[in-house]
Scaffold this active site. Structure first.
Site, PDB file in Angstrom:
ATOM      1  N   ASP A   1      69.878  49.111  39.865  1.00  0.00           N
ATOM      2  CA  ASP A   1      70.883  47.778  40.200  1.00  0.00           C
ATOM      3  C   ASP A   1      70.391  46.575  39.244  1.00  0.00           C
ATOM      4  OD1 ASP A   1      68.414  47.580  41.365  1.00  0.00           O
ATOM      5  OD2 ASP A   1      69.422  46.710  43.154  1.00  0.00           O
TER       6      ASP A   1
ATOM      7  N   GLU B   1      52.949  49.604  38.787  1.00  0.00           N
ATOM      8  CA  GLU B   1      52.886  49.360  37.523  1.00  0.00           C
ATOM      9  C   GLU B   1      51.709  49.325  36.790  1.00  0.00           C
ATOM     10  OE1 GLU B   1      54.431  47.498  39.560  1.00  0.00           O
ATOM     11  OE2 GLU B   1      56.560  46.975  39.051  1.00  0.00           O
TER      12      GLU B   1
END
Ligand SMILES: *[C@@H]1O[C@H](CO)[C@@H](O)[C@H](O)[C@H]1NC(C)=O
Ligand SMILES: *[C@@H]1O[C@H](CO)[C@@H](O)[C@H](O)[C@H]1NC(C)=O
Ligand SMILES: *[C@@H]1O[C@H](CO)[C@@H](O)[C@H](O)[C@H]1NC(C)=O
Length: 306
Positions: free
Chosen positions: A169, A254
């Site tokens: 998205d 990350e």
């Protein structure tokens, strides 16, 4: 001058222009015939990894994303469903998309939480069963994609390429794909509307990264969003253990993956030395639907895929 003659001259000029236009327009077609030019126009393949899960706006989000990806050359989409079985919706959607893709699936073992006070704790999806909140961070899905990609690269002669983790998205400008093809090892760039900021970005001095502007958990080893970096795929085989972990706290995924491939100071700043935003961490609002039985004259729509 007789009228017919003038007309013929115009016709000749028009044809000349047409022929010239044709030659200029078809230049790329001629370039393809030349092996030298083909080498210089080499484009590294982008392997994009996208976890996805069933929800009302899923097809809408995937449609928007796939119609961006249609414009990206040499692209391979690895899409991983958070489900026990591959759904017909995603399978048919991918078949019709015209994209290069690999369709995988793995069900998340969701972690339990008593509340969702920390909105960032569940970066991928949240859901509630009997007043317990469950949350998924896409770890299993991304790891399965990395495993598939390793096996795939082992079979390829040319292992060069770029690995990029995409959410289904987010909003991606085509320029972000041009930027990531420039990386040597690991490249990074700003991400718009994320971490409570207008833009989260590396700070660059003289072409080197000297810091980060993140305010959300700025002490993270790599305070950057998943959409803000890409990794050279040749490194994936050099680091056979590199993967995401369920053990790290929110916002550290990350850092968890990047630690295998680079150091903070070795990240390569892209997007004009990190001065341009080409990706936005947009999120689709959860739609609220009125249940059919509340309507006076219910019109049943369960036969339509939405
Ligand atoms: C699809 O993949 C093939 C081989 O990996 C590649 O040559 C081709 O350019 C890709 N097509 C698109 C539209 O990305
Ligand atoms: C990745 O690394 C390989 C090997 O060092 C190199 O040839 C290639 O240019 C690098 N970049 C990309 C985008 O593949
Ligand atoms: C980034 O900054 C360095 C140092 O100032 C400069 O040499 C380089 O050309 C810049 N890169 C881009 C793409 O603007």
């Amino acid at each position: 001058m007789p009228f017919g003659k003038v007309k013929k001259q115009y016709l000749a000029i028009a044809m000349l222009i047409f022929v010239l236009l044709f030659f200029f327009n078809s230049k790329p077609a001629f370039q393809c015939l030349s092996p030298e030019i083909q080498v210089s126009s080499y484009l590294p393949t982008i392997y994009a990894i996208t976890p996805t899960y069933t929800r009302l706006a899923q097809k809408a989000d995937l449609t928007r994303l796939s119609q961006t990806l249609m414009h990206v050359k040499n692209f391979h989409w690895i899409i991983v469903e958070d489900s026990e079985k591959k759904t017909d919706l995603v399978a048919n959607f991918l078949k019709e998309s015209g994209l290069n893709y690999t369709h995988l699936n793995v069900k998340t073992q969701a972690s339990k939480h008593s509340s969702v006070l920390d909105i960032n704790i569940c970066l991928f999806k949240t859901y509630k069963i009997n007043s317990t909140w469950y949350c998924a961070s896409g770890v299993e899905q991304r790891n399965l994609a990395l495993k598939w990609l390793r096996d795939h690269l082992k079979k390829l002669h040319d292992k060069r390429g770029v690995i990029y983790f995409m959410d289904d998205d987010n909003t991606y400008a085509l320029k972000v794909f041009d930027e990531m093809r420039k990386i040597n090892k690991v490249g990074t760039w700003p991400v718009g509307i994320v971490g409570g900021m207008r833009v989260e970005m590396p700070l660059v001095t003289d072409g080197k990264i000297t810091g980060f502007n993140a305010v959300w958990k700025p002490f993270r080893p790599f305070p950057i969003d998943m959409a803000g970096f890409a990794i050279n795929s040749t490194l994936l085989l050099e680091q056979p253990d590199a993967k995401f972990s369920r053990k790290v706290q929110s916002g550290y995924q990350e850092s968890e993956i990047l630690k295998y491939f680079t150091k903070k100071e070795d990240l390569e700043p892209l997007a004009d030395n990190c001065t341009k935003v080409y990706v936005w961490h947009t999120r689709t609002q959860k739609p609220s639907i009125i249940t059919p039985k509340k309507w006076q004259t219910p019109v049943f729509d369960s036969h339509i895929e939405v």
